[in-house]
Design a protein around this motif. Structure first.
Motif, short mmCIF file in Angstrom:
data_model
loop_
_atom_site.label_atom_id
_atom_site.label_comp_id
_atom_site.label_asym_id
_atom_site.label_seq_id
_atom_site.Cartn_x
_atom_site.Cartn_y
_atom_site.Cartn_z
N ARG A 78 1.03 0.31 -1.04
CA ARG A 78 2.11 1.13 -0.54
C ARG A 78 1.81 1.59 0.89
O ARG A 78 2.66 1.55 1.77
CB ARG A 78 2.31 2.33 -1.47
CG ARG A 78 3.20 3.41 -0.94
CD ARG A 78 4.59 3.31 -1.47
NE ARG A 78 5.45 4.24 -0.72
CZ ARG A 78 6.75 4.27 -0.80
NH1 ARG A 78 7.37 3.41 -1.59
NH2 ARG A 78 7.43 5.14 -0.10
N ALA A 81 2.25 -1.19 3.27
CA ALA A 81 3.65 -1.41 3.60
C ALA A 81 4.11 -0.41 4.63
O ALA A 81 4.80 -0.75 5.59
CB ALA A 81 4.49 -1.34 2.34
N ALA A 82 3.72 0.82 4.43
CA ALA A 82 4.07 1.87 5.40
C ALA A 82 3.44 1.59 6.76
O ALA A 82 4.06 1.78 7.81
CB ALA A 82 3.58 3.22 4.87
N ARG A 84 2.65 -1.36 7.92
CA ARG A 84 3.38 -2.44 8.58
C ARG A 84 4.71 -1.97 9.13
O ARG A 84 5.20 -2.42 10.15
CB ARG A 84 3.63 -3.59 7.60
CG ARG A 84 2.40 -4.32 7.15
CD ARG A 84 2.77 -5.63 6.48
NE ARG A 84 3.60 -5.45 5.29
CZ ARG A 84 3.12 -5.23 4.08
NH1 ARG A 84 1.82 -5.16 3.90
NH2 ARG A 84 3.94 -5.09 3.06
N ARG A 85 5.30 -1.03 8.35
CA ARG A 85 6.61 -0.54 8.71
C ARG A 85 6.59 0.19 10.03
O ARG A 85 7.46 0.00 10.88
CB ARG A 85 7.07 0.41 7.60
CG ARG A 85 8.53 0.75 7.55
CD ARG A 85 8.70 1.76 6.39
NE ARG A 85 10.09 2.06 6.11
CZ ARG A 85 10.83 1.42 5.20
NH1 ARG A 85 10.31 0.40 4.55
NH2 ARG A 85 12.07 1.79 4.99
N LEU B 872 7.82 -6.99 7.72
CA LEU B 872 8.52 -5.96 8.48
C LEU B 872 8.20 -4.57 7.96
O LEU B 872 8.43 -3.57 8.61
CB LEU B 872 10.03 -6.19 8.41
CG LEU B 872 10.59 -7.19 9.41
CD1 LEU B 872 12.07 -7.37 9.19
CD2 LEU B 872 10.33 -6.71 10.83
N GLY B 873 7.71 -4.54 6.76
CA GLY B 873 7.33 -3.24 6.22
C GLY B 873 8.27 -2.73 5.15
O GLY B 873 8.29 -1.54 4.86
N TYR B 875 9.33 -1.63 1.72
CA TYR B 875 8.58 -1.22 0.54
C TYR B 875 8.95 -2.12 -0.63
O TYR B 875 9.94 -2.82 -0.60
CB TYR B 875 8.88 0.23 0.19
CG TYR B 875 8.34 1.20 1.20
CD1 TYR B 875 9.19 2.14 1.82
CD2 TYR B 875 7.00 1.21 1.55
CE1 TYR B 875 8.70 3.04 2.75
CE2 TYR B 875 6.51 2.10 2.49
CZ TYR B 875 7.35 3.01 3.08
OH TYR B 875 6.87 3.89 4.00
#
Lengths: 234, 964
Positions: A78, A81-82, A84-85, B872-873, B875
């Motif tokens: 998680r 992902a954050a 990368r975001r 791209l991120g 979730y």
């Protein structure tokens, strides 16, 4: 240390049964903020693996990675992902735009995610594609697509721009213009840009050049005065 | 083409084994289902056929009003076409087992026909041994003793040679294929089971029935069999009828002869007696005459004697006077003659005295004689009277005998075929319930199989386009290249077809047989193949596989090699219609816009998904609809429409006294109604063969009203007036009759009767038409002679006991307990339910596979795109929604298309389900639509859940690699 990016004794080992494949072995280096870092090496040397780990797309087997003081290698899915975001922008060799979205929408796709996005339309204009905002990727040339991709990557206002062979699929002229865009962006905005390439000529444009060979760091060199892209010939 | 080519194909198979298996599996499932469902009825029929042949189920059964003699049973074998014939005895009796439990058994004599199948123990041999119904008794009953219970009446007991029978074994009987045992007049009216005894376990004068097994090889239930059976019936009726008539005539003649003899004897004896009496009278008269003569003589004699005595007395007096005189005169010479005279007189007196004594003796004699005469007369009169009495008695007896003889009706012979055997008939009905379904569902499965093959092969060709391009560039011809894919798909399909067929024709019939095992289960289900079916399946399988492979290839092979070698451009983005609806488009969230575009971007997927979901929805709707149409029938029919608990049929028209008698016996009858029930065929407008209808006529509609609730759509339907009738809804539908129109019946064999339809009422079980008694009499030209009685019983009454009590009466032909009927209908419904559920579940599973497959392929195709999003991120939940939102929308679209489809499919399937006795209400409850939607959405959600893992596992690093 106070380095922006830091790799500490990073190894990546793939295990299939009894066979061990070492993609990276004991890689350690640092990159400062605002630098353009060129990572060179032959095909299969491990450059992409390195980038993937830095970009939070892959995990390492040994070692640690830090970005701006935070230990990226310790993130869970998680958090990655954050990460990368918000913190990372990616540019691929094959653009990887969403085919079903227009150029503008592709950029908006990314700007939506960020807490501090850039204006999508303005970005497109900045990459010189303001007039093509409403076109689908299929209607754009390779170079144009790559620029959209760059705009997309920038739209998130990331800390880091990672580019994996960005000019690999482009011709000489187009490739050069894309690289110029990257260089200019870095200079203008102070963004840390990391470019992977197998073209050794490009090493001249970077502030730091990391040579990767067979999964290890072969060489790290700093350029006192990086060459502007338009002056590099290959 | 050489070994490299073959190696290529083989390696392709082993490398993409999952894909190969997918084609194999889907074809196998489709064929298996198709073959399995189609072959279920043939398999069941074959099973039954073997069983009835092995255990020699009768072809013809004959009953007569006067039974059958041993000679007739022997001669019966001479019936032309008969392979075997046997006389049999059957008798119901109340039994008691060792634990004291009682019940009623129907005992049959063991013959070579309708043989029992031994399940435990051995067949009975001695006359006191018995074989019991394996369904009614546990294995532990073998070796125990069954008593002929005390409660049996004398007549019943008289049929059995022993009081107790030893149970030697348990058996199934081909005569009782299902669980139905029937009803009886004994005990509580329900038969516990059957039993078999050797013939000498019974004591009987006549066989109760004759059974025939005919010489034939026709399959059970086949048309040829039915045709032949009709001919057998007529022949048997004639043949056996002749035998029985012959016996009847003989016995009748004999009886008449004996009667004549008796009369003659009577006459003779009477004449004899009369003659004797006459003689006696003559003698007596003679005696009287003699006596009277004697008495007269006596009177004379007495008179004479009296006279003589008087005379003598006078003389004596005279002489004594003279003597006195003489003595007085002193003449002694006078005295001597006078003394002499006196002496004479004394002598004379003595004579007279003697004479008197004689007379007195004679008098006594005569008195005796008179007394004797009087006695004699008395006897004689007594004799006369007795003669009279005896004669009257004899005459009366002869008259009685003559009357009885006159009242004898010629015997009737009833010929029954297999279609009167409940178990046999039910079996065919049950075997057929799956048939109708078998027509529809397999089409679905093949469609789906084609779908899956198509997508799989297309995907495969897509993936290998570079390879194909390379081969083309190398100079390989189209045939060779296509060949690989066609062989790939074709081989998988052929293997799948063979496997599916082989398994299907075994598994499905066996499963459905299992579902029916509660009712039947009398043998292992046969496996019946069908070459035509196999060929058809193979053809379709090849079309699905090779055909789609060819189609997928053709497309690609049309391109230039260079084009193929280049990576395929992902489908271009395009603006969709929805975008033009400005205000709606603006309202959509960004990601929703993406999804909307995506849905229409993959046209093939769009089409297939909607088709697949629509199909699945249709199936689910049909499933629920079937349930709706079926389950409530029984309740509606028996709770809302028909209210009688017991129906009694009489042999003769019901009279007041019979009715009173029946009602007096049956204390718990709440209501009753007398009516005429008969049957006819209702014809269609064009006169073509119609439906069997029960005609009910009543001269007292008011009494009938509580028994039959005639209504339609919530409104009451009034009882018809003169010349009118009301008919049941389904019947009206089938023959095309309407209120205000007419309906035509065929009655008997030739009569056709047309009546006006004054109303149509709801009805679900069998068909009925109601009318007044007058209407019936007038229209059908027969007098209204009601022979049926409906009874409504008080709450909690035991219908069986009551029925048994009524059934005992002589005038009663049959008693039907509605509860029995209701239960058997419910049973049939339940079986249907099970089968339908099985099919729907399989259909659902199959549709699920489609969903899964399509989604899977779609995700694989878009792996790159999805990986990009991750990079791209996005979730996890965002990525998931991005992909699966489309699934949901497509599902909804599919559902919308599928619902009307479902209604049509449901209607079609309902048409196919052919159960003789029930008419279904083709309906789908509103909530069923909701359930269907929810069910399909549930499938979608489950697929989405499973796909989630798949999406999660898309590796960014792998998917985004450069095209090597």
């Amino acid at each position: 240390m106070g380095s922006y990016i830091e790799f500490q004794n990073v190894s990546k080992i793939y295990r299939t049964g009894d066979v061990e494949v070492r993609a990276l072995t004991d890689v350690s280096f640092t990159v400062e903020k605002g630098e353009i870092c060129i990572i060179v090496g032959e095909s299969g040397a491990g450059k992409t693996t390195l980038l993937n780990i830095l970009g939070g797309m892959d995990t390492l087997t040994e070692g640690r990675v830090f970005l701006d003081g935070r230990e990226v290698s310790a993130f869970n899915k998680r958090q990655l992902a954050a990460y990368r975001r918000h913190d990372v922008g990616f540019v691929f060799q094959f653009y990887n735009l969403i085919p079903n979205l227009t150029a503008l929408e592709n950029v908006e796709m990314a700007s939506q995610l960020s807490k501090t996005p850039m204006d999508s339309r303005r970005l497109l204009e900045e990459v010189g594609l303001g007039h093509r905002a409403g076109n689908f990727p299929a209607q754009l040339s390779g170079g144009e697509q790559q620029r959209v991709a760059i705009a997309r990557a920038l739209a998130k206002n990331p800390k880091l721009l990672l580019c994996d062979e960005p000019t690999g699929a482009l011709d000489y002229v187009t490739g050069k213009s894309v690289l110029k865009l990257l260089q200019d962006t870095s200079r203008k905005t102070g963004m840390t840009v990391i470019i992977i390439t197998h073209n050794t000529a490009l090493t001249a444009m970077g502030d730091r050049v990391i040579r990767v060979k067979s999964g290890r760091i072969a060489d790290i060199r700093l350029n006192e005065r990086p060459t502007p892209v338009e002056e590099i010939e290959w | 083409m050489g070994s490299a080519y073959v190696k290529n194909i083989v390696r392709t198979i082993t490398r993409s084994f999952g894909r190969y298996m997918a084609i194999f599996a889907i074809i196998a499932l489709g064929v298996g289902f198709f073959a399995g469902i189609t072959q279920t009825k043939p398999a069941m029929i074959e099973t039954a056929d073997r069983y009835v042949k092995e255990y020699r189920l009768f072809d013809v059964r004959v009953l007569s009003t006067i039974g059958f003699t041993k000679e007739e049973a022997e001669r019966a074998a001479e019936l032309p076409g008969a392979a075997a014939a046997a006389g049999a005895v059957s008798r119901d009796f109340i039994f008691q087992d060792e634990q004291g439990h009682t019940g009623v058994l129907r005992a049959h004599s063991l013959i070579g026909i309708n043989r029992p199948e031994l399940v435990a123990g051995r067949l009975p041999r001695a006359s006191n041994e018995i074989l019991l119904d394996a369904r009614a008794f546990p294995a532990s009953a073998v070796g125990t003793v069954i008593r002929v219970a005390e409660e049996n009446d004398g007549e019943t007991k008289g049929w059995f040679a022993h009081d107790e029978y030893v149970v030697t074994g348990l058996a199934r009987s081909v005569y009782y294929l299902n669980t139905e045992r029937g009803t009886t007049t004994l005990g509580n009216g329900k038969l516990t089971g059957f039993a078999y005894l050797p013939e000498d376990g019974f004591v009987f004068d006549h066989y109760t029935e004759l059974f025939f097994v005919m010489d034939h090889d026709f399959a059970a239930y086949s048309d040829e069999y039915d045709e032949a059976a009709d001919a057998w019936r007529d022949e048997a009726e004639a043949f056996v009828g002749a035998l029985v008539d012959e016996r009847y005539e003989r016995e009748l003649a004999g009886a008449r002869q004996r009667l004549d003899d008796a009369r003659r004897e009577l006459e003779e004896k009477t004449a004899e007696a009369e003659a004797e009496l006459a003689d006696a009278k003559k003698r007596l008269d003679q005696a009287l005459a003699d006596i009277e003569a004697g008495e007269r003589q006596l009177a004379d004699a007495r008179k004479q004697l009296a006279a003589k005595e008087k005379e003598l007395a006078g003389s004596e007096r005279a002489i004594r006077r003279q003597l006195e005189q003489a003595a007085a005169s002193g003449d002694p010479s006078l005295a001597a003659p006078l003394k002499a005279l006196l002496a004479q007189v004394e002598a004379g007196k003595a004579e007279l005295a003697a004479g008197r004594r004689e007379l007195e003796a004679r008098e006594r004699q005569l008195a005796d004689a008179r007394r004797q005469w009087a006695d004699g007369m008395a006897d004689y009169e007594e004799g006369l009277r007795e003669l009279e009495r005896e004669r009257e008695k004899a005459e009366a007896e002869i008259r009685e005998a003559e009357e009885e003889l006159a009242s004898f009706e010629p015997p009737e012979v009833y010929v029954l075929l297999r279609n009167t055997n409940t178990g046999y008939v039910s079996f065919e009905n049950d075997a057929g319930t799956v048939e109708g379904i078998g027509k529809v569902f397999p089409v679905f499965f093949f469609l789906i199989a084609a779908l899956v093959c198509s997508t799989t092969m297309t995907r495969m060709v897509d993936e290998e386009r570079t390879q194909i391009g390379t081969l083309r560039a190398l100079g390989y011809g189209n045939a060779a290249i296509m060949g690989k894919y066609m062989i790939y798909a074709g081989s998988a399909a052929v293997l799948g077809c063979v496997a599916g067929y082989a398994i299907g024709i075994r598994l499905f019939p066996a499963t459905i047989w299992q579902a029916y095992s509660i009712l039947y289960g009398f043998a292992e289900i046969a496996v019946v193949g069908n070459n035509v079916l196999f060929a058809l399946s193979l053809a379709v399988s090849l079309v699905c596989s090779v055909g789609t492979a060819w189609a997928a290839c053709r497309h690609e092979l049309g391109r230039m090699p260079a084009e193929l070698i280049r990576p395929k451009a992902p489908p271009a983005g395009k603006r969709i219609l929805l975008e033009r609806i400005g205000f709606l488009w603006r309202r959509l969230k960004f990601l929703h816009k993406v999804s909307a575009r995506n849905i229409f971007r993959f046209k093939k997927r769009l089409f297939m998904m909607i088709l697949g979901i629509a199909g699945c929805t249709a199936l689910v709707v049909t499933g629920f609809g079937l349930k709706d149409s079926i389950t409530n029938i029984v309740d509606w029919q028996f709770d809302e429409i028909m209210h009688h608990d017991v129906s009694v049929t009489f042999t003769k028209p019901l009279t007041e006294e019979t009715l009173d008698g029946v009602l007096a016996d049956a204390a718990d009858v709440a209501r009753h109604a007398v009516l005429l029930e008969t049957s006819a065929e209702a014809l269609r407008a064009d006169g073509s063969g119609g439906k069997n209808v029960y005609l009910i006529a009543s001269d007292d509609p008011g009494a009938l009203e509580p028994f039959v609730d005639l209504h339609r759509d919530g409104e009451a339907v009034p009882f018809p007036g003169p010349g009118e009738t009301v008919i049941s809804e389904k019947l009206a539908e089938v023959i095309g009759a309407q209120t205000g129109g007419t309906v035509t019946f065929r009655y008997g064999d030739e009569k056709t009767v047309t009546l006006k339809v004054s109303g149509i009422f709801e009805n679900y079980v069998l068909h009925y038409a109601y009318m007044t008694a007058d209407t019936f009499a007038q229209a059908f030209g027969e007098p209204y002679e009601p022979k049926t009685l409906y009874l409504m019983l008080e709450e909690g009454t035991d219908a069986y006991a009551l029925a048994a009590g009524i059934a005992d009466r002589g005038e009663v032909a049959a008693v039907t307990i509605v509860e029995d009927f209701r239960r058997s209908v419910e049973n049939t419904m339940e079986r249907m339910n099970d089968v339908v559920l099985l099919v729907i579940a399989s259909a659902g599973a199959l549709a699920f596979i489609v969903l899964f497959n399509l989604t899977n392929i779609n995700i694989t195709e878009r792996a790159r795109e999805i990986a990009t999003l991750k990079v791209l991120g996005f979730y996890r939940h965002e990525t998931r929604s991005y992909v699966l939102r489309e699934n949901l929308v497509l599902s909804l679209m599919g559902i919308v298309v599928g619902l009307p489809f479902g209604v049509l499919l449901h209607r079609f399937v309902m048409d196919q389900i052919n159960i003789d006795i029930v008419s279904f209400e083709v309906m789908i409850l509103p909530q069923s639509y909701l359930y269907s939607v929810l069910t399909v959405l549930a499938f979608t959600l489950v697929v989405n859940l499973l796909m989630d893992g798949r999406i999660e596992r898309i590796s960014m690093t792998e998917s985004l690699k450069a095209m090597e």
